[in-house]
Design a protein around this motif. Structure first.
Motif, PDB file in Angstrom:
ATOM      1  N   UNK A  38       0.830  -1.326  -0.406  1.00 60.98           N
ATOM      2  CA  UNK A  38      -0.334  -0.148   0.014  1.00 60.98           C
ATOM      3  C   UNK A  38       0.695   1.005   0.025  1.00 60.98           C
ATOM      4  N   UNK A  39       2.357   1.539   0.512  1.00 56.57           N
ATOM      5  CA  UNK A  39       2.920   3.000   0.666  1.00 56.57           C
ATOM      6  C   UNK A  39       4.195   2.536  -0.686  1.00 56.57           C
ATOM      7  N   UNK A  40       4.386   1.211  -1.555  1.00 58.92           N
ATOM      8  CA  UNK A  40       4.818   1.113  -2.447  1.00 58.92           C
ATOM      9  C   UNK A  40       6.050   0.274  -2.868  1.00 58.92           C
ATOM     10  N   UNK A  41       6.131  -0.120  -1.957  1.00 58.39           N
ATOM     11  CA  UNK A  41       6.908  -0.485  -1.568  1.00 58.39           C
ATOM     12  C   UNK A  41       6.942  -2.275  -1.832  1.00 58.39           C
ATOM     13  N   UNK A 114       7.418 -16.922   6.689  1.00 57.57           N
ATOM     14  CA  UNK A 114       7.749 -17.055   5.308  1.00 57.57           C
ATOM     15  C   UNK A 114       8.772 -15.571   4.977  1.00 57.57           C
ATOM     16  N   UNK A 115       9.884 -16.044   4.177  1.00 61.03           N
ATOM     17  CA  UNK A 115      11.133 -14.836   3.983  1.00 61.03           C
ATOM     18  C   UNK A 115       9.784 -14.285   2.525  1.00 61.03           C
ATOM     19  N   UNK A 116       9.971 -12.137   3.171  1.00 60.85           N
ATOM     20  CA  UNK A 116       9.387 -12.002   1.765  1.00 60.85           C
ATOM     21  C   UNK A 116      11.359 -10.928   1.028  1.00 60.85           C
ATOM     22  N   UNK A 117      10.980 -11.284   0.291  1.00 57.37           N
ATOM     23  CA  UNK A 117      12.500 -10.306  -0.862  1.00 57.37           C
ATOM     24  C   UNK A 117      11.661  -8.703  -0.846  1.00 57.37           C
ATOM     25  N   UNK A 118      12.407  -7.937  -0.562  1.00 58.82           N
ATOM     26  CA  UNK A 118      12.400  -6.349  -0.624  1.00 58.82           C
ATOM     27  C   UNK A 118      14.146  -5.292  -0.889  1.00 58.82           C
ATOM     28  N   UNK A 119      13.040  -4.445  -2.196  1.00 59.07           N
ATOM     29  CA  UNK A 119      14.325  -3.776  -2.559  1.00 59.07           C
ATOM     30  C   UNK A 119      15.390  -3.526  -1.265  1.00 59.07           C
ATOM     31  N   UNK A 120      14.940  -3.004  -0.764  1.00 49.72           N
ATOM     32  CA  UNK A 120      15.682  -2.039   0.322  1.00 49.72           C
ATOM     33  C   UNK A 120      15.226  -1.709   1.072  1.00 49.72           C
ATOM     34  N   UNK A 121      15.471  -2.496   2.625  1.00 48.69           N
ATOM     35  CA  UNK A 121      15.143  -3.051   3.483  1.00 48.69           C
ATOM     36  C   UNK A 121      14.678  -1.677   4.514  1.00 48.69           C
ATOM     37  N   UNK A 123      13.532   1.701   3.746  1.00 48.11           N
ATOM     38  CA  UNK A 123      12.525   1.732   2.789  1.00 48.11           C
ATOM     39  C   UNK A 123      11.462   0.798   3.902  1.00 48.11           C
ATOM     40  N   UNK A 124      11.414  -0.657   3.507  1.00 47.89           N
ATOM     41  CA  UNK A 124      10.773  -1.265   3.572  1.00 47.89           C
ATOM     42  C   UNK A 124      10.516  -0.897   5.994  1.00 47.89           C
ATOM     43  N   UNK A 160       6.445 -16.150  12.119  1.00 41.37           N
ATOM     44  CA  UNK A 160       6.629 -14.837  11.616  1.00 41.37           C
ATOM     45  C   UNK A 160       6.542 -14.738   9.725  1.00 41.37           C
ATOM     46  N   UNK A 161       6.865 -13.264   9.839  1.00 37.86           N
ATOM     47  CA  UNK A 161       7.390 -12.707   8.783  1.00 37.86           C
ATOM     48  C   UNK A 161       8.990 -12.244   8.825  1.00 37.86           C
ATOM     49  N   UNK A 162       9.663 -12.711   7.408  1.00 38.29           N
ATOM     50  CA  UNK A 162      10.771 -12.067   7.615  1.00 38.29           C
ATOM     51  C   UNK A 162      11.032 -11.069   6.438  1.00 38.29           C
ATOM     52  N   UNK A 163      11.240 -10.453   6.923  1.00 39.37           N
ATOM     53  CA  UNK A 163      12.017  -9.311   5.602  1.00 39.37           C
ATOM     54  C   UNK A 163      13.067 -10.016   4.957  1.00 39.37           C
TER      55      UNK A 163
END
Length: 173
Positions: A38-41, A114-121, A123-124, A160-163
């Motif tokens: 929702x915040x563009x990440x 569950x690990x989700x990949x984000x482009x920039x930690x 920002x997330x 857990x949700x892992x970034x």
């Protein structure tokens, strides 16, 4: 790393990370991952973390699934050992508690995270903080000189949700 799943693949609402997939970026949903979107990440699935009782059990799972660990790493802060196994499409991380004090004991059943990949930690982390979520660490952990990781609180889903920020990923947004 390539596509994690086909365009339009349904994602189970039960895990709280979206109702449908659009290419490798997930869409609307409920929870921390939806707050990122929702915040563009953007984010995409990176791996599943499965808790196993011992290294012996981890080796048995790897043998039975035809997996090989790319790396094994002890996380002293969490008193656990992680066997990271890239797979066809989605990696599996086998998480072994090393003591009774292991933080992994909070989730005694098989699916740990569950690990989700984000482009920039950063920002997330900022977006989640502004959305009322807490992370387990003020700063992400560096794992095997490649991955920045942090976990999202609270534990509302039973896992857990892992970034994950993969510093060698070619994924750009």
């Amino acid at each position: 790393m390539g596509e994690m799943f086909d365009t339009g693949t349904a994602c189970p609402d039960a895990i709280g990370i979206g109702a449908a997939a659009s290419e490798t970026v997930l869409g609307a949903g409920d929870g921390a991952a939806a707050a990122l979107f929702a915040h563009g990440v953007p984010y995409r699935f990176h791996h599943l973390g499965v808790r196993v009782p011992s290294d012996r059990a981890a080796r048995r799972v790897m043998r039975d699934l035809g997996l090989t660990a790319a790396w094994v790493n002890d996380l002293d802060d969490h008193a656990c050992r992680c066997h990271f196994c890239p797979g066809p499409g989605l990696a599996i991380e086998l998480v072994v508690p090393l003591s009774e004090a292991s933080s992994t004991n909070a989730i005694p059943h098989a699916l740990h995270h569950v690990g989700i990949e984000v482009p920039r930690m950063l920002d997330a982390q900022r977006v989640l903080g502004e959305s009322g979520y807490e992370l387990t660490g003020e700063r992400p952990l560096m794992i095997v000189d490649r991955y920045l990781v942090n976990f999202v609180r609270p534990l509302r889903l039973g896992f857990l949700l892992e970034l994950v920020e993969d510093r060698e990923s070619s994924w750009a947004w």
